[in-house]
Design an enzyme around this catalytic site. Structure first.
Site, PDB file in Angstrom:
ATOM      1  N   HIS A 190      -6.374  -3.709   0.126  1.00 17.53           N
ATOM      2  CA  HIS A 190      -6.654  -4.555   0.992  1.00 17.53           C
ATOM      3  C   HIS A 190      -7.332  -5.945   0.175  1.00 17.53           C
ATOM      4  CE1 HIS A 190      -5.562  -1.402   3.285  1.00 17.53           C
ATOM      5  NE2 HIS A 190      -5.670  -1.886   4.467  1.00 17.53           N
TER       6      HIS A 190
ATOM      7  N   GLU B 261     -19.459   4.820  -1.044  1.00 20.70           N
ATOM      8  CA  GLU B 261     -18.923   4.231  -2.243  1.00 20.70           C
ATOM      9  C   GLU B 261     -19.505   4.516  -3.712  1.00 20.70           C
ATOM     10  OE1 GLU B 261     -19.261   2.661   0.696  1.00 20.70           O
ATOM     11  OE2 GLU B 261     -17.118   2.769   1.330  1.00 20.70           O
TER      12      GLU B 261
ATOM     13  N   ARG C  57       0.926  -1.429   0.167  1.00 15.29           N
ATOM     14  CA  ARG C  57       0.079  -0.163   0.115  1.00 15.29           C
ATOM     15  C   ARG C  57       1.031   1.270  -0.122  1.00 15.29           C
ATOM     16  NH1 ARG C  57      -3.007   0.228   5.916  1.00 15.29           N
ATOM     17  NH2 ARG C  57      -0.863  -0.110   6.973  1.00 15.29           N
TER      18      ARG C  57
ATOM     19  N   GLN D 191     -14.241  -7.097   5.878  1.00 12.47           N
ATOM     20  CA  GLN D 191     -13.358  -6.022   5.361  1.00 12.47           C
ATOM     21  C   GLN D 191     -12.541  -6.744   3.886  1.00 12.47           C
ATOM     22  OE1 GLN D 191     -15.082  -4.741   7.618  1.00 12.47           O
ATOM     23  NE2 GLN D 191     -14.041  -2.786   7.569  1.00 12.47           N
TER      24      GLN D 191
END
Lengths: 326, 316
Positions: free
Chosen positions: A115, A64, A16, A127
């Site tokens: 992720h 989103e 990341r 998640q």
């Protein structure tokens, strides 16, 4: 044990962070690049751009669907939006928006699913993006990229921006070791890279499973099995020639992915193998299961996504090849 | 204040009449489409495309153009009619609506139809796209483009509409105009019975928008509201025009009648509708231009039999 340690790969910083650096570099070089964040810029590291170019960084908040639509609108005005959030939130929460406003409209927007996979670990299965590649797979206009090391992440970010049309890019929380020299990753959309030569079996991986595949190849080499390893960084369009060549040249294939086996990279590769040069195949990935909160390495071990698991799958594939079985 | 001359008014009313006419012609000939929501938007589209939007049909990608997005994309027949009449493609092309290989999809597809700025179908998405466009213009120096989004009232059930509304106010996008075609009826009945949206104006105001309420069939009111939204109101807030309309306005049988939400009329019914439209709007009586041809047309529809639901309509 670190990822890539068996193969002697040099450790790197988390993907990341590499993504954030690559995005900042791109935004510095291209004023049309804008970044859309779903209030997770500190996790995805998209916020590297906010610090340098606040006027081109938009935190749209926790929404989103709207995030995606705004990205499509900015693309319609000639900007190159990078829509960045967790892979699971974007694909699961805003699938219809990504499908209509980006994929069907064929707009020049980039969706970055951070992720991806299970290695975000303790945040838990809600998640985790374990179905993101399958979901993007359901949208025909999308190019789909899953880079495997720092150099390939930089190359993938640049390739995504250079490609005119929808691109999905998978990023990750964990570190993936250096596979390529820092400034010399051959990266062409739709062309898989051979990162290790071998004649006995081919290991095809994407993302972290390329380094795991190289570890597995090192283990197999001590037993006299020479594995070819393919970095399958582009999941669409698929490198059909590289798959067919692997089947023809090595006669056995293992697909490894940090994703559900159902609808992932391996199932698509199997379709190509079946139609070009059928050979024994084995698959490493999550088999119809939601995992749990835990340390990433504990999860990889429990759910059989390690180098040892890839090596075991390769042995089974080689054995089947020699026995003339599937 | 935008005051239309009698001639301008007449002209725009005629465009609205032709938008309705062409909607019926294409829905009938194409055997599919949404009449009710096309009729309710006819005057709004006429004023947008023939008085207010800055467009160059001969140069559809002109940088300086305004952007109009029909978020309630099931009203595609009315939009295609407006685009054709404005010169984006030949009027004859409306008879290719929903035909294999044609450029006019059932729901809007920006990759196929000249003049479309976005694709639509799944409701709730258009305003977010418009927020992105308005944000994009705000980022550019010296841009005078306006972004206009038309939403349905039932569409305001969608959560994404309010995500978009919140963000438009947050970014102070006063180059953005939302028009709610408040025709009071959704697919299966009255909005107030199925999922009440009231108090609608207060909701938009609470989300940080300047709100106007108008009669969405009154050409002068529409022109004035859009003029104000462009030149008078912009003061750091996006602008919402709630246009009170009648679903199916123009043909008595269709008005406020959910059965004409999605339903293609039989050719003879279309002929009757078009004659009624002409009478109602004061034009010489004229029926369905393709009546004979259509009656002879072979249609394959589920094995040759139109499948009707118990209320006599064809579900989408």
């Amino acid at each position: 044990m670190q990822l890539g340690e068996i193969a002697g790969l040099k450790p790197a910083k988390p993907m990341r962070d590499v993504f954030g650096d690559a995005l900042l570099e791109l935004a510095t070089n291209n004023p049309r690049v804008v970044v859309l964040d779903g209030d997770l810029g500190n996790s995805t590291k998209a916020e590297h751009v906010r610090h340098a170019f606040p006027e081109r960084f938009f935190n749209i908040g926790i929404a989103e669907s709207n995030l995606t639509g705004i990205g499509a609108g900015l693309a319609a005005c000639g900007f190159i939006p990078f829509i960045v959030s967790f892979s699971s939130f974007l694909l699961c929460n805003a699938y219809d928006q990504i499908r209509l406003s980006i994929a069907m409209s064929n707009v020049n927007a980039k969706v970055v699913g951070s992720h991806g996979g299970i290695t975000l670990g303790k945040d838990g299965p809600t998640q985790m993006g374990i179905e993101d590649l399958a979901l993007v797979g359901g949208m025909p206009t999308f190019v789909m990229l899953a880079p495997s090391d720092p150099a390939s992440m930089h190359a993938a970010v640049n390739a995504a921006a250079a490609h005119v049309g929808p691109v999905f890019l998978r990023s990750s929380r964990i570190a993936m070791p250096h596979i390529y020299p820092v400034d010399a990753c051959p990266f062409e959309i739709g062309r898989a890279n051979v990162v290790r030569e071998g004649d006995d079996v081919t290991i095809i991986g994407c993302g972290m499973m390329v380094a795991a595949g190289l570890d597995a190849a090192a283990l197999l080499a001590t037993e006299g099995i020479e594995a070819r390893v393919l970095d399958f960084h582009t999941l669409r369009p698929m490198d059909v020639d590289a798959i067919a060549a692997a089947a023809r040249d090595t006669g056995a294939i293992v697909c490894a992915e940090e994703h559900l086996l159902q609808g992932g990279m391996g199932s698509n590769i199997a379709r190509v193998v079946a139609q070009t040069h059928p050979v024994p195949m084995r698959f490493v990935g999550l088999d119809d299961v939601y995992v749990e909160s835990a340390d990433p390495w504990d999860l990889l071990r429990k759910y059989h996504l390690t180098a040892e698991d890839i090596a075991a799958a390769a042995r089974a594939a080689v054995k089947a090849k020699k026995a003339g079985r599937a | 204040m935008r005051t239309l001359t009698p001639e301008q008014r007449c002209n725009l009313e005629e465009h609205a009449y032709h938008i309705r006419r062409l909607s019926v012609e294409m829905i009938t000939f194409g055997r599919w489409g949404h009449i009710g929501g096309s009729f309710s938007a006819a005057e709004l589209l006429a004023v947008l495309y023939f008085d207010q939007l800055r467009l160059k049909p001969e140069e559809p990608h002109w940088e300086g153009r305004d952007r109009f997005v029909m978020s309630k994309a099931h009203a595609s027949p009315a939009l295609y009619a407006a685009l054709a009449l404005r010169g984006f493609f030949p009027v004859e092309e409306v008879y290719t609506y929903c035909e294999l290989g044609g450029r006019l999809e059932g729901h809007t597809d920006m990759t196929r139809t000249p003049g479309l700025e976005a694709s639509g179908g799944p409701l709730g998405q258009g305003l977010s796209i418009c927020v992105g466009m308005a944000l994009g213009f705000a980022l550019k120096e010296n841009s005078h483009n306006r972004v206009v989004c038309m939403l349905g009232d039932g569409e305001c059930n969608e959560g994404q509409v309010w995500e978009a509304a919140m963000s438009a106010a947050h970014y102070r996008l006063d180059n953005l105009i939302a028009i709610v075609d408040y025709n009071k009826v959704m697919a299966k009945g009255f909005v107030r019975d199925l999922m009440a949206v009231e108090p609608l104006g207060a909701k938009w105001a609470a989300f940080g928008w300047d709100v106007m309420e108008i009669d969405g069939h009154d050409i002068s009111e529409i022109a004035d509201a859009l003029h104000q939204a462009r030149y008078v109101l912009p003061r750091g807030k996006p602008i919402c025009i709630i246009a009170h309309t009648v679903k199916g306005r123009g043909v008595a049988e269709c008005e406020f009648n959910y059965k004409w939400h999605t339903h293609a009329p039989e050719p003879t019914t279309a002929d009757r509708f078009l004659r009624e439209l002409a009478r109602n709007y004061g034009f010489p009586e004229k029926g369905y231009s393709r009546l004979e041809e259509d009656l002879e047309k072979e249609t394959f529809y589920g094995g040759g039999v139109m499948i009707m639901s118990d209320d006599g309509t064809t579900p989408p």
